[in-house]
Design an enzyme around this catalytic site. Sequence first.
Site, PDB file in Angstrom:
ATOM      1  N   ASP A 242       0.879  -1.181   0.000  1.00  0.00           N
ATOM      2  CA  ASP A 242       0.000   0.000   0.000  1.00  0.00           C
ATOM      3  C   ASP A 242       0.911   1.223   0.000  1.00  0.00           C
ATOM      4  O   ASP A 242       1.147   1.853   1.026  1.00  0.00           O
ATOM      5  CB  ASP A 242      -0.889  -0.038   1.246  1.00  0.00           C
ATOM      6  CG  ASP A 242      -1.807   1.170   1.344  1.00  0.00           C
ATOM      7  OD1 ASP A 242      -1.762   2.041   0.446  1.00  0.00           O
ATOM      8  OD2 ASP A 242      -2.549   1.262   2.336  1.00  0.00           O
TER       9      ASP A 242
ATOM     10  N   PRO B  75      10.349   7.670  -1.916  1.00  0.00           N
ATOM     11  CA  PRO B  75      10.550   6.537  -1.009  1.00  0.00           C
ATOM     12  C   PRO B  75       9.946   5.226  -1.528  1.00  0.00           C
ATOM     13  O   PRO B  75      10.393   4.151  -1.152  1.00  0.00           O
ATOM     14  CB  PRO B  75       9.865   6.961   0.296  1.00  0.00           C
ATOM     15  CG  PRO B  75       9.368   8.345   0.122  1.00  0.00           C
ATOM     16  CD  PRO B  75       9.655   8.795  -1.271  1.00  0.00           C
TER      17      PRO B  75
HETATM   18  N1  AG3 Z   1      -1.845   4.982  -1.538  1.00  0.00           N
HETATM   19  C1  AG3 Z   1      -1.488   5.926  -2.528  1.00  0.00           C
HETATM   20  C2  AG3 Z   1      -2.039   5.820  -3.866  1.00  0.00           C
HETATM   21  C3  AG3 Z   1      -1.352   6.774  -4.774  1.00  0.00           C
HETATM   22  C4  AG3 Z   1      -2.147   7.956  -5.084  1.00  0.00           C
HETATM   23  N2  AG3 Z   1      -1.478   8.737  -6.088  1.00  0.00           N
HETATM   24  C5  AG3 Z   1      -1.738  10.018  -6.361  1.00  0.00           C
HETATM   25  N3  AG3 Z   1      -2.690  10.665  -5.735  1.00  0.00           N
HETATM   26  N4  AG3 Z   1      -1.015  10.637  -7.255  1.00  0.00           N
HETATM   27  C6  AG3 Z   1      -2.819   5.510  -0.681  1.00  0.00           C
HETATM   28  C7  AG3 Z   1      -2.634   5.264   0.725  1.00  0.00           C
HETATM   29  C8  AG3 Z   1      -3.918   4.820   1.286  1.00  0.00           C
HETATM   30  N5  AG3 Z   1      -3.696   3.872   2.318  1.00  0.00           N
END
Ligand code: AG3
Length: 283
Positions: A160, A167
């Site tokens: 996730d 990073p």
């Molecule tokens: N995980 C990130 C997804 C990426 C989103 N990208 C963007 N907005 N450019 C999300 C974390 C949720 N647990």
Amino acid sequence: MTLDTTWFTETYPKDGAAFSFKIKAKLHEERTPYQHIEIYDTEGFGKLMVIDGCVMLTDRDNFLYHEMMSHPVLFAHRAPKKVMVIGGGDCGTLREVLKHPGVEEAWQVEIDERVTRLAEKYFPELCSANDDPRARLYFGDGIQWLKDADPGSLDAIIVDSTDPVGPAEGLFNEAFYRNCHRALRPDGILVGQSESPLFHKALIESMHQAMRAAGFDHTRTLSFPQCVYPSGWWSATLAGKGVDPLQFREQDARKKEFDTLYYTADIHKAALVMPAFMEGIGG
Ligand code: AG3
């Protein structure tokens, strides 16, 4: 207030598009050793977390992403007991994982402890499972954690992460997937968030290639709507060690004893069907 400060906008320069939220207030902003974190209160989406200018989650729609990052992989696995989440510092994925009664241990390995501390304060409902005795919160480098993990010790790994820059860059390559493959038990399944089918098809293809090169036997992509992420459409890519993650425990999914807002057994099946321009990706 000027118009500019009443809206938060994430722009997608390569694609010439953007998504904006009408802001009620900026609740927090800080620079950690890893990234720049902002928390807003919005007019229409509740609270919003932004990292390095990219939307991470909102109160209103995070269920889509967190459910689709968790339940498909866990119902694809025959009996997941030990699950690892890499990243996921807001704890939303961890909460979904812990809805599965068969899970005995769920690790969250997040590099930036501040993400979790801010989630505890501003997104407490996502952290509601953190005191579950099966939850293990560890703050450190997920890449290193997996290198050090005992071979064959995990059933499922959920990546996730943020976008594959900064990073999170090292969470999208063959070397990392090799470590995942080694750490998984036979029948283990890896899933990683894999960006937008529309904007990032080449990345998704490269993930499949790298996962196969790392030893995974079958790779599959699923997709789901997510209006706050680039293009409004998002994906996760699964890789099975000796199993095809297209198969899943459909009957168990149908009679699951926990609530979801998006995930159902039928959504699971539908999510794995690829549109024409993605056909042939995975297998
Ligand atoms: N995980 C990130 C997804 C990426 C989103 N990208 C963007 N907005 N450019 C999300 C974390 C949720 N647990």
